[in-house]
Design a protein around this motif. Structure first.
Motif, PDB file in Angstrom:
ATOM      1  N   THR A   1     -12.384 -34.119 -95.676  1.00  0.00           N
ATOM      2  CA  THR A   1     -11.069 -33.927 -96.284  1.00  0.00           C
ATOM      3  C   THR A   1     -11.239 -33.459 -97.721  1.00  0.00           C
ATOM      4  OG1 THR A   1     -10.074 -35.652 -94.919  1.00  0.00           O
ATOM      5  CG2 THR A   1      -8.925 -35.074 -96.963  1.00  0.00           C
TER       6      THR A   1
ATOM      7  N   GLU B   1     -11.847 -22.442 -99.746  1.00  0.00           N
ATOM      8  CA  GLU B   1     -11.874 -22.067 -98.333  1.00  0.00           C
ATOM      9  C   GLU B   1     -13.301 -22.134 -97.784  1.00  0.00           C
ATOM     10  OE1 GLU B   1     -10.622 -18.301 -95.422  1.00  0.00           O
ATOM     11  OE2 GLU B   1     -10.089 -18.296 -97.561  1.00  0.00           O
TER      12      GLU B   1
ATOM     13  N   PRO C   1     -16.198 -28.803 -92.098  1.00  0.00           N
ATOM     14  CA  PRO C   1     -14.889 -28.912 -91.455  1.00  0.00           C
ATOM     15  C   PRO C   1     -14.466 -30.342 -91.125  1.00  0.00           C
ATOM     16  CG  PRO C   1     -16.525 -28.085 -89.911  1.00  0.00           C
ATOM     17  CD  PRO C   1     -17.179 -28.093 -91.261  1.00  0.00           C
ATOM     18  N   ASP C   2     -15.408 -31.266 -91.110  1.00  0.00           N
ATOM     19  CA  ASP C   2     -15.074 -32.654 -90.797  1.00  0.00           C
ATOM     20  C   ASP C   2     -14.713 -33.461 -92.037  1.00  0.00           C
ATOM     21  OD1 ASP C   2     -17.692 -32.426 -91.746  1.00  0.00           O
ATOM     22  OD2 ASP C   2     -18.371 -34.216 -90.695  1.00  0.00           O
TER      23      ASP C   2
ATOM     24  N   ARG D   1     -14.272 -25.774 -97.122  1.00  0.00           N
ATOM     25  CA  ARG D   1     -13.645 -26.319 -95.909  1.00  0.00           C
ATOM     26  C   ARG D   1     -14.306 -25.780 -94.646  1.00  0.00           C
ATOM     27  NH1 ARG D   1      -7.871 -26.080 -98.796  1.00  0.00           N
ATOM     28  NH2 ARG D   1      -7.594 -28.324 -99.166  1.00  0.00           N
ATOM     29  N   LYS D   2     -14.734 -24.534 -94.689  1.00  0.00           N
ATOM     30  CA  LYS D   2     -15.438 -23.968 -93.537  1.00  0.00           C
ATOM     31  C   LYS D   2     -16.833 -24.566 -93.388  1.00  0.00           C
ATOM     32  CE  LYS D   2     -13.088 -19.480 -93.285  1.00  0.00           C
ATOM     33  NZ  LYS D   2     -13.234 -18.001 -93.449  1.00  0.00           N
TER      34      LYS D   2
END
Length: 265
Positions: free
Chosen positions: A95, A85, A92-93, A88-89
């Motif tokens: 994958t 998590e 954020p752009d 991903r934060k």
């Protein structure tokens, strides 16, 4: 760098992620791969959560700058259950595809209702792992078995060093539970990407046959779903392995070559 040469980044603390990389090649044969082996941080299982999260964010950021990957596969249960998590934060752009204990498929596959999860101590401690059990395996008795040594034993095994039956039994015996009504553990989840390299050895020391559940194929299948900008042919650039220590011994170079990876420098 052209779109066709942007790689998929595969990251692990050691050689375990190669079990997933092998499956990625089958699913996405034309993709260029960069395997990041964080040998300077190995093993992840003993790290405190805060420092390891910080390390992973810094490491992934450095590799994004260097390689501009089209997707990032965290091929390590310990790393992704902790920092997925946060990664991903932080990016954020990008994958991300992660590796988590295969508790849901194990719960679907078991007949006895007795499932064990063989993992690093870090993965066993994660709330993420316990949430998977609560969400998908409430009808099962799930035993979490944390091994302090198996990842390092796997690396030793791949270097050609001797790993004894007694050592393997000591690390895996807690996976096997037999109830008074005759039910026995029938599925053991391999919740560290290192462990599939030892599956045949596990079978030799197991007190009875079980399904050793390796999630590598499912992880590669998920990656193939999310990589939409696929390469249409082989890249002109080679697949490479990056050692974060900056040092790769001859045996490590030979192992990487066996998986089709060259080591720059």
């Amino acid at each position: 760098m052209g779109q066709e040469d942007r790689p998929i980044l595969v990251l692990d603390s050691g050689v375990g992620g190669l079990t997933v990389l092998r499956e990625v090649r089958f699913k996405l044969p034309f993709e260029r791969l960069v395997y990041v082996l964080d040998d300077a941080g190995f093993p992840y299982g003993g790290w405190e959560e805060g420092p390891l999260t910080d390390r992973l964010i810094a490491l992934v950021g450095k590799q994004i700058d260097a390689h501009d990957p089209k997707a990032i596969l965290i091929a390590c249960n310990t790393a992704f259950t902790l920092a997925g998590e946060a990664l991903r934060k932080a990016f954020p752009d990008r994958t991300f595809v992660g590796t988590v204990p295969a508790i849901k498929p194990a719960a679907e596959r078991t007949r006895s209702g007795l499932v064990s999860v063989l993992a690093t101590p870090g993965t066993v401690r994660r709330a993420y792992t316990r949430d998977l059990i609560a969400n998908y395996a409430q009808h099962c008795h799930v035993r979490l078995v944390g091994s302090d040594r198996l990842a390092e034993m796997t690396e030793a095994h791949l270097r050609g060093e001797t790993v004894s039956e007694a050592e393997l039994k000591a690390e895996t015996s807690a996976c096997f539970l037999e109830e008074s009504d005759g039910r026995r553990t029938d599925v053991v989840v391999l919740a560290c990407t290192h462990y599939p390299f030892l599956t045949n050895r596990f079978r030799e020391v197991a007190p009875w046959p079980v399904d050793w559940l390796d999630p590598a194929e499912a992880i590669a299948r998920q990656l193939s779903r999310v990589v939409t900008n696929r390469s249409l042919g082989p890249s002109a650039l080679p697949d490479i392995a990056v050692f974060t220590s900056g040092q790769a011994e001859p045996a490590a170079r030979r192992l990487m070559a066996g998986f089709g990876l060259s080591v720059p420098g």
